[in-house]
Motif scaffolding. Structure first.
Motif, PDB file in Angstrom:
ATOM      1  N   LYS A 280      34.192  35.345  36.436  1.00 40.67           N
ATOM      2  CA  LYS A 280      35.627  35.629  36.288  1.00 40.67           C
ATOM      3  C   LYS A 280      36.423  35.285  37.550  1.00 40.67           C
ATOM      4  O   LYS A 280      37.636  35.144  37.487  1.00 40.67           O
ATOM      5  CB  LYS A 280      35.832  37.099  35.928  1.00 40.67           C
ATOM      6  N   GLN A 281      35.744  35.115  38.674  1.00 44.98           N
ATOM      7  CA  GLN A 281      36.416  34.822  39.948  1.00 44.98           C
ATOM      8  C   GLN A 281      36.229  33.385  40.421  1.00 44.98           C
ATOM      9  O   GLN A 281      36.598  33.039  41.539  1.00 44.98           O
ATOM     10  CB  GLN A 281      35.895  35.776  41.030  1.00 44.98           C
ATOM     11  N   THR A 282      35.683  32.529  39.594  1.00 44.16           N
ATOM     12  CA  THR A 282      35.347  31.169  40.008  1.00 44.16           C
ATOM     13  C   THR A 282      36.534  30.415  40.617  1.00 44.16           C
ATOM     14  O   THR A 282      36.392  29.767  41.650  1.00 44.16           O
ATOM     15  CB  THR A 282      34.734  30.378  38.838  1.00 44.16           C
TER      16      THR A 282
ATOM     17  N   ASN B  43      38.904  31.520  42.259  1.00 45.05           N
ATOM     18  CA  ASN B  43      39.188  32.045  43.601  1.00 45.05           C
ATOM     19  C   ASN B  43      38.147  31.599  44.626  1.00 45.05           C
ATOM     20  O   ASN B  43      38.391  31.685  45.828  1.00 45.05           O
ATOM     21  CB  ASN B  43      39.242  33.573  43.582  1.00 45.05           C
TER      22      ASN B  43
ATOM     23  N   GLU C  71      32.005  28.037  35.974  1.00 44.29           N
ATOM     24  CA  GLU C  71      31.897  29.482  35.790  1.00 44.29           C
ATOM     25  C   GLU C  71      30.451  29.892  35.492  1.00 44.29           C
ATOM     26  O   GLU C  71      29.960  30.890  36.029  1.00 44.29           O
ATOM     27  CB  GLU C  71      32.844  29.945  34.676  1.00 44.29           C
TER      28      GLU C  71
ATOM     29  N   MET D  52      30.973  39.243  37.076  1.00 45.31           N
ATOM     30  CA  MET D  52      32.178  39.315  37.900  1.00 45.31           C
ATOM     31  C   MET D  52      32.463  37.976  38.583  1.00 45.31           C
ATOM     32  O   MET D  52      33.616  37.551  38.678  1.00 45.31           O
ATOM     33  CB  MET D  52      32.039  40.422  38.942  1.00 45.31           C
ATOM     34  N   ALA D  53      31.428  37.309  39.037  1.00 42.40           N
ATOM     35  CA  ALA D  53      31.593  36.022  39.721  1.00 42.40           C
ATOM     36  C   ALA D  53      32.173  34.959  38.796  1.00 42.40           C
ATOM     37  O   ALA D  53      33.038  34.180  39.202  1.00 42.40           O
ATOM     38  CB  ALA D  53      30.259  35.556  40.295  1.00 42.40           C
TER      39      ALA D  53
ATOM     40  N   PRO E  11      42.059  28.522  36.959  1.00 41.28           N
ATOM     41  CA  PRO E  11      41.824  29.897  36.505  1.00 41.28           C
ATOM     42  C   PRO E  11      41.794  29.911  34.976  1.00 41.28           C
ATOM     43  O   PRO E  11      42.661  29.334  34.328  1.00 41.28           O
ATOM     44  CB  PRO E  11      43.024  30.681  37.047  1.00 41.28           C
TER      45      PRO E  11
END
Length: 178
Positions: A81-83, A85, A128, A78-79, A92
């Protein structure tokens, strides 16, 4: 001369400019719109050191918060995919692969964490992969801190990356978990 330009002296020594700074020295997101879309892949690793008793409790699935390793692995995915942010100047990216593997290492004692991230994009996925390892390690700590507060997160680093203008990279100066 601006803060971001290359510095030249009388003997023509030049320093590289920083791509994340504009001509006034302010942080900026790099324009990657002119770069080619290529396959980009990165692998990062880290380790979490703990007492043998803590490792044993995690391995048997008896930690007070539940499935420590499964939760840490999912948090790492999950992290990744949120890098963008989490880290201000990261782009993104649509990730095609995120794999987080957590392996017991009785010699630490503790766990080795390895993340592999892959995409087709104009920029790389090193951040990522590093974010995946970092958050997996932090989640492992959070899930196991009731057992031991002295758990140590160590050695998080990039092992390899492929694709892009700067070419391939493979760590050579450290022992890795690969």
């Amino acid at each position: 001369m601006t803060k971001n330009s290359s510095i030249s002296s009388e003997n023509s020594i030049s320093e590289p400019s920083l791509s994340h700074l504009d001509t006034d020295g302010q942080a900026q997101m790099v324009d990657v719109s002119t770069k080619s879309v290529t396959v980009r892949q990165a692998v990062a690793v880290g380790q979490v050191r703990m007492l043998p008793e803590t490792m044993s409790t995690i391995a048997t699935g008896n930690a007070p918060k539940g499935d420590v390793l499964g939760t840490a692995r999912l948090a790492g995915i999950m992290a990744a995919k949120q890098t963008a942010n989490l880290i201000p100047l990261c782009h993104p990216l649509m990730l095609q692969k995120v794999e987080v593997v957590i392996t017991p290492d009785p010699d630490l004692p503790g766990y080795q964490i390895r993340a592999e991230v892959k995409t087709k994009a104009e920029t790389g996925v090193e951040m990522e992969a590093l974010t995946a390892v970092s958050i997996a390690a932090l989640t492992l700590y959070d899930m196991a801190k009731a057992l031991e507060k002295s758990i140590q997160i160590e050695q998080i680093h990039l092992v390899s990356k492929t694709g892009g203008k700067s070419g391939d990279y493979q760590v050579s100066r450290r022992k890795t978990t690969d």
